[in-house]
Enzyme design. Sequence first.
Site, mmCIF file in Angstrom:
data_model
loop_
_atom_site.group_PDB
_atom_site.id
_atom_site.type_symbol
_atom_site.label_atom_id
_atom_site.label_comp_id
_atom_site.label_asym_id
_atom_site.label_seq_id
_atom_site.Cartn_x
_atom_site.Cartn_y
_atom_site.Cartn_z
ATOM 1 N N ASP A 1 -8.635 -9.004 3.930
ATOM 2 C CA ASP A 1 -8.407 -8.177 4.983
ATOM 3 C C ASP A 1 -9.646 -7.968 6.333
ATOM 4 O O ASP A 1 -10.183 -7.104 6.255
ATOM 5 C CB ASP A 1 -8.480 -6.660 4.356
ATOM 6 N N GLU B 1 0.912 -1.129 0.156
ATOM 7 C CA GLU B 1 0.058 -0.365 -0.032
ATOM 8 C C GLU B 1 0.801 1.341 -0.098
ATOM 9 O O GLU B 1 0.605 2.185 0.773
ATOM 10 C CB GLU B 1 -0.879 -0.014 1.319
ATOM 11 N N GLU C 1 -12.479 -2.302 12.227
ATOM 12 C CA GLU C 1 -12.479 -1.406 10.996
ATOM 13 C C GLU C 1 -13.485 -1.955 10.011
ATOM 14 O O GLU C 1 -14.277 -1.071 9.584
ATOM 15 C CB GLU C 1 -11.067 -1.717 10.370
HETATM 16 C C1 BDP Z 1 -6.214 -2.356 6.110
HETATM 17 C C2 BDP Z 1 -6.410 -0.834 6.657
HETATM 18 C C3 BDP Z 1 -4.965 0.225 6.443
HETATM 19 C C4 BDP Z 1 -3.783 -0.770 7.033
HETATM 20 C C5 BDP Z 1 -3.788 -1.878 6.299
HETATM 21 C C6 BDP Z 1 -2.553 -2.599 6.830
HETATM 22 O O1 BDP Z 1 -7.654 -0.127 5.937
HETATM 23 O O2 BDP Z 1 -5.533 1.263 7.236
HETATM 24 O O3 BDP Z 1 -2.715 0.438 6.890
HETATM 25 O O4 BDP Z 1 -4.783 -2.746 6.428
HETATM 26 O O5 BDP Z 1 -2.978 -3.693 7.655
HETATM 27 O O6 BDP Z 1 -7.097 -3.102 6.715
HETATM 28 O O7 BDP Z 1 -1.500 -2.198 6.676
#
Ligand code: BDP
Length: 707
Positions: A372, A298, A400
């Site tokens: 996720d 990401e 989340e």
């Molecule tokens: C996702 C989240 C994000 C996190 C990412 C992670 O939306 O904010 O940074 O995972 O785990 O679930 O790195």
Amino acid sequence: MRIFQLLTLLLFFSDVQAEDGYRLWLRYDRISDKKLLATYLQKTASISITGHSTVIQVARKELEIGLKGLVGVKPKFSTQSASANLQIEKVSRLIPAADLLQLGEEGFLIRTPHYSGNPIVITANSDRGLLYGVFHFLRLLQTQQSIAQLNIVSAPKMKLRLLNHWDNLDRTVERGYAGFSIWNWHTLPDYIDQRYIDYARATASIGINGTVLTNVNANATVLTLPYLQKVKALADNFRPYGIKVYLTARFSAPKEIGGLKTADPLDSQVQDWWKKKLNEIYTLIPDFGGLLVKANSEGQPGPQDYKRSHADGANMLAEAIAPHKGIVIWRAFVYSAELPDDRHKQAFTEFVPLDGTFRSNVLVQVKNGAIDFMPREPFHPLFGAMPKTPLMMEFQVTQEYLGQGTHLVYLAPLFKECLDSDTYAKGKGTTVAKIVDGTADQHELNGLAGVANIGNDINWTGHPFGQANWYALGRLAWDHQLSAETIAEEWIRQSFSNDAALVKELSQLMLSSRESMVNYMNPIGLHHIMATGHHYGPGPWVGNLNRPEWNPTYYHRADSVGIGFNRTATGSNALSQYHPQAAAVWKDPVNCPEEYFLWFHHVSWNHKMKSGKTLWEELCYRYNAGVDSVAMMRKNWNKLEKKIDEQRFDQVKQLLALQHREAKWWRDACLLYFQTFSRQPIPAQYEQPAHTLDYYKSLRFPYAPGN
Ligand code: BDP
């Protein structure tokens, strides 16, 4: 009114109002059962505790706070064990050496040996073990257990039991729904907020032994000296509670704060920079736990920026930290916008070939599922597929994708569902828990982490029931064989009361809550259909984001024929990444458990489900069942008014009303949208959507928390 009457009244009210949730499960209110109270008083009338370490001082202090509250007497301590009713001693002579052996470094034993006076002995091989024993003893009292004849042998199943805080240095919390970060970086290191101590008490009381202070989307500033001094202050205060601190390492830190031109892990200047940085950290914090790294994920920097592998990156850090006996936790949460392959498969594709190439002080941290932290997700195919690498579990405690700060969702059933899943990696019964606790592949280094749901709200977690998820994470990291029921009951007894009827009602409410949420959000295996960015509320229609795998339409694949993601051999074949026996459970659309149906199959709208309903009817039924169960939760909660303090009763009552409204919102928005494909009516027996699809699509939440 006489002055003392006024004072009594004031005291009474302050007592009632004090139930703001701050005390978590360490409330230590007076034992209501008179008989039990008498026994507890007798058994704790004199206490011997040996040792002078700061850990022992903490144990004494906790006994003082606990017993003063629970039995109303400040304990009398001595170092003379022979005559004491409660004897707390490292490596007690009264316990056979073989029994002590089972306890390892952190376990404890609480026993009433048969000899004159029947004292209770709490023993362990270390002061930390004694502290855990003391917390457990207080838990027995708080939950009103008999302590007449005790024989408890308890050792943690996981070595690393961590909280991962996704806290930023400006005190915002990524995916945090309980206010701002509890770490006040601005006033550290000089000012030690009482919260830090209370955090450490609560955290240690459930056996957690490490805390990663910073967000995985890391900021290199935390590695500069002024911030390391702040980290040291926290570490110094957590040490007496057996809690080590860890930090997240931004891979590009050598460039950002070190003045280097590169962060290439094979560059000797970069290697030296990290070595020096770690020397600096360990000079300040000799027992620093280690580094947690999110790399090439990401948009985060990582070794692949220099055409190096994840192992090259992890090993470089691992080598620098090894002389200090530190560890590197390298996250496997990777997926790429450029790769056309199913996101579900990408971490596996990337990491499995690296098995066996990581240094021995590296753990790879894997989320419970491959997408996720979804409301329901099959276990991650990496579990069982990297036998030469210790895989650490990453659960998300902060909600989340599970109703965030407004929904009552007890997560232990979700955690257990994953831990108890069979990977078949070493034959039937090789559960995810056995992979993670190291027993399947004999990994001494092993662990479980949870992304914390803690913030500076007065009750720490925003939703009063969020506390139960923090509690459950710690208890399961200690012993993954505990049931979700046992943990719920323990938590209720400590956090509310020991009233049997109340315990029953609340535990029913908690235990059914996760399934309700799955129904009104993501039934039958649907996933990742929430709104963009903040992930608050439904957004199944979203299909215009730059990265294809950020779009809900990518996941549900609804069309005129049906709905669901075909992950069988005729689709993405993500199923092939599981052991054939594990995959067999999901592979065949006829037998696939319906809770994972649309996760693995694209199913026609008119497919006959087990209930006899068509898929479309089943979808309508499930969304409605989810909403109905929240209505039931509200009803059941309202019946408890007389048994729960006013403040928390009212708080949860309001939150459940909100949850009910949001459950309807999920149902109506999703059904209206999916109806544009199924082209079938929502059966008349169900409540019809209150608004149009366009209305739901138009909703915006620019300041939703946690984003
Ligand atoms: C996702 C989240 C994000 C996190 C990412 C992670 O939306 O904010 O940074 O995972 O785990 O679930 O790195």
